[in-house]
Design a protein around this motif. Sequence first.
Motif, mmCIF file in Angstrom:
data_model
loop_
_atom_site.group_PDB
_atom_site.id
_atom_site.type_symbol
_atom_site.label_atom_id
_atom_site.label_comp_id
_atom_site.label_asym_id
_atom_site.label_seq_id
_atom_site.Cartn_x
_atom_site.Cartn_y
_atom_site.Cartn_z
ATOM 1 N N SER A 1 0.846 -1.195 0.000
ATOM 2 C CA SER A 1 0.000 0.000 0.000
ATOM 3 C C SER A 1 0.879 1.241 0.000
ATOM 4 N N GLU A 2 0.253 2.361 -0.272
ATOM 5 C CA GLU A 2 0.934 3.652 -0.210
ATOM 6 C C GLU A 2 -0.048 4.704 0.275
ATOM 7 N N ILE A 3 0.474 5.807 0.759
ATOM 8 C CA ILE A 3 -0.378 6.893 1.252
ATOM 9 C C ILE A 3 -0.602 7.894 0.119
ATOM 10 N N VAL A 4 -1.856 8.095 -0.240
ATOM 11 C CA VAL A 4 -2.230 9.036 -1.288
ATOM 12 C C VAL A 4 -3.207 10.038 -0.692
ATOM 13 N N ASP A 5 -2.834 11.309 -0.708
ATOM 14 C CA ASP A 5 -3.672 12.373 -0.135
ATOM 15 C C ASP A 5 -4.053 12.077 1.308
ATOM 16 N N GLY A 6 -3.092 11.549 2.059
ATOM 17 C CA GLY A 6 -3.314 11.278 3.476
ATOM 18 C C GLY A 6 -4.097 10.012 3.773
ATOM 19 N N LYS A 7 -4.458 9.251 2.731
ATOM 20 C CA LYS A 7 -5.227 8.030 2.931
ATOM 21 C C LYS A 7 -4.454 6.829 2.395
#
Length: 918
Positions: free
Chosen positions: A553-559
């Motif tokens: 997973s990765e963090i995109v726009d804080g999510k």
Amino acid sequence: MSELNEHITIPKNVASGDDLDYAFLRQKGQEYIEKLSGNIWTDYNEHDPGITVLEMLSYAITDLGARISMPIENILTPSGNTPIKDQFFAATQILPSKPVTEADYRKLFIDIEGVKNCWLKKYEKTVHVDCKNDLLSYDPADFEGLEEQEKKQFIINGLYKIVVDYDERVLEKANDKDEKIEAINQQIISTYHDNRNLCEDLVEVEEVKTHSIQVCASIELDPEVDEEKVHARVLRAIDTYFSPKLWFYTLQQQFEKGYSTDQIFEGPLLEHGFIDPNELENARLRTEIRLSDIVQLIMKIEGVKLIKDISISDCKNPGEDKDVWLVCVDEGKKPVRCDLSAFSYYKGVLPVNVNSKKVKEYIAELEAEEEAKQALAGLDNEIPVPAGEYLETGETTTIQNDFPETYGIGQVGLNSRASVARKAQAKQLKAYLLFFDQIFASYFAHLEKVKELLSVDNNAETTYFTQLVNDIKGFNDLVEDYPENDKLLTKKLLSKLDDSVTRKNQLLDHLLARFAEKFSQYSFLMKELYGNYADQTVVAAKQTFLSEYGEKSEIVDGKKKITNKGISNWRGSAFNYFNQEPENLWDTDNVAGAQKRIARLCGVRDFTRRNLSTSNVEIYNLEDIDGKTVYRWRIRNNEGEAVLSATVNYKAPRFAREEMYQSIVKVVETDPEIIEEAFLNRINDEAEVGNFEIQKAESGKYSFDVINLNADPDSTDRIIARQFLYHDTQDELKQAILDLIHFLRKEFGEEGMYMVEHILLRPDVTGDAGLKDQFMSVCTDNCESCEPIDPYSYRVTVVLPGWTYRFGNMDFRNFMEDLIRRELPAHVLARVCWIGEPKGWVDDDKNDMVQFEEAYKDFLLSKTKSGQKQDETKLNKLIKSLEQLNSIYPAGRLIDCDDEEDSLEGRIILGRTNIGNL
């Protein structure tokens, strides 16, 4: 005690430590020398040069042993001190799983802000069966005219509703309570569909209903206590007893409770921390309220001296019975404290007035303290990976510089007045010791590469390593043509030893075994199908499988955004059909976890949902000079250019297919290195390179054929395919061959699958209509057989293209069908269909695959927006397409048992040949 009950363990530390014991190594070395040359060498004193060499080698071995004994985190840390967690799966990637049980789903939904507690309930919908006409309906009135023995019924399994207990504190902060509840419900629905189990579905979300309970108590307090604070705690204790609050804990708190790592990470990974499984189990809807429990809770509150009087009753009938010790709660309802409840407090004989406003302030303070603790629970949920230090474990230096200077082989060298013979002796010793230097350099190089070889993303081209020894004085006088870098040296010294494919298979098998996975049966079948190329394709399949095993997973726009649904974590999941954009329903990797896992276990490169009928392969017909219809084939690349074509006409399409796939096998089993080496120098105009034959036209341009080296050189079976493209130079020709090999190995792919869940094909279960014209067909045999009648519960249809090279092989089909049934959840029943032809081989209206793809895509695009209410036309079209699927099989022939022919190819052997399945 029985030996069967004894635990057999493998010791973790099996190292003897002898590699660090200089005296031991020296002694063992001398013992070996004595056995080897005891008749000619009798002087083993320290002054002997041979003993000096032994001592230096023993010392060098201790250096190697010391490096191996370093903390594992130091050995695995790459240069630049990159964290070693990047090479391996972290605990949060590999240990959690998608929700499977009811407890898993409850955790997932309680993690949503505004959900205090929730429960999964089975949604029951009865389907009535007309055994006389093989029809189904929700409405029993549709079959009123039938005899009782001609009717049956069943309940569709796998449908659920979610009952939610909303957090009042969150709702109180909202401007519009109903709007907030609707937002929470939508988030629950979205979360469910993101994590839906295969062959299950959600029908509705509803708020838990309440059952009001009256509690009245007269309590005596200690003189010095704050009565408002005590009352606040009494109310909190009773409300928590009625409806328990679930708390989130940190990783360390869970360890302190005695849970092991695998217990802590069981189920889904939550955003706000970890939920205690015992607390979750105890936080179910109460079926009864006991007065004794409330008494115990109140007496535990600091400041309570005694309870003078206490009673509980059902608020529907208050005051009927003052001696009630137990109140039964209606099934599926949550008990709540009703407004008729009353509490009075005393200090001694004097009554105490309680300030209700102050009580609310104390309750708010208690809730604020709880929220503050909860805010910390989700901050640290990862098991820390030890931080290693890069210590250059592969660095090497010659042992020659450690010898006494009198030997003249170190950096100082010999005296300028030394004789020619003495200098020659020094060079001889240096050359002799260089052999040991290179061995040590190889050992250190392997130690440096351990971090890469044991990585789940191991893409190393070689499995043997060495490195340059370049700090020897006068090195160029000892060795000629010594390579300029480590890679060239490794190739020169170890290329003949390094069967990289076999060794990589062994390394990958080791890593797979750590996850209790294996590819043995698949490997065997690939040897049968692909010959020399089998080992390479098996390596590629294993590498892909391992790299995708854990969730990423990765963090995109804080999510948090999941970029890879792990093959392990998501193996039982379904795809998300709810409220999706078209690109997430077709030409997408939004597929069932089992579909992805099955694809990876059998080496299917592209597991996405897409049009499988659209192929790079084209089989077409034409008329020959005699006016007869014949067939030819060609393969186009992704740009539409024909890169390989037939060289002869075929009487039937199946003969064209057979030779086309034979040509593909001949191309892919040719090693690109053979092509590269052959073209290093100019080759002959009509040379054979691997399975290719070079042709030069009269115009001076080059082309190539694909040949079968096993065929008679003078027969028409030798040249089996040709690329009808011409190239000006041999460099262009070489690149064209390499491009063809790359395309057929890496990009060409006809294989794929569809997994259709029958639960999604049900008519709308939320209404009262019978909808008998929207059901799947059933066979009941007048209610006497064909059990189970239910065509929806835990059923899937797996649709595969039956025309491809591997999928047309009956041994591979048997392997695939067994694999599908083993990898699907045990309660899911699969029907497997090998269907169709690529688009264009037959008319579209006669092509099962084309018809099915069109119906399935239209159905998904309509269902994603409509939810429960199906588009009747699209649903019926898909059901009709599914029910008309026909598996295709290779042409065969029945044989006489006394037939003297040895070959079994194309034979149908009764009792051993499968010609169908459920």
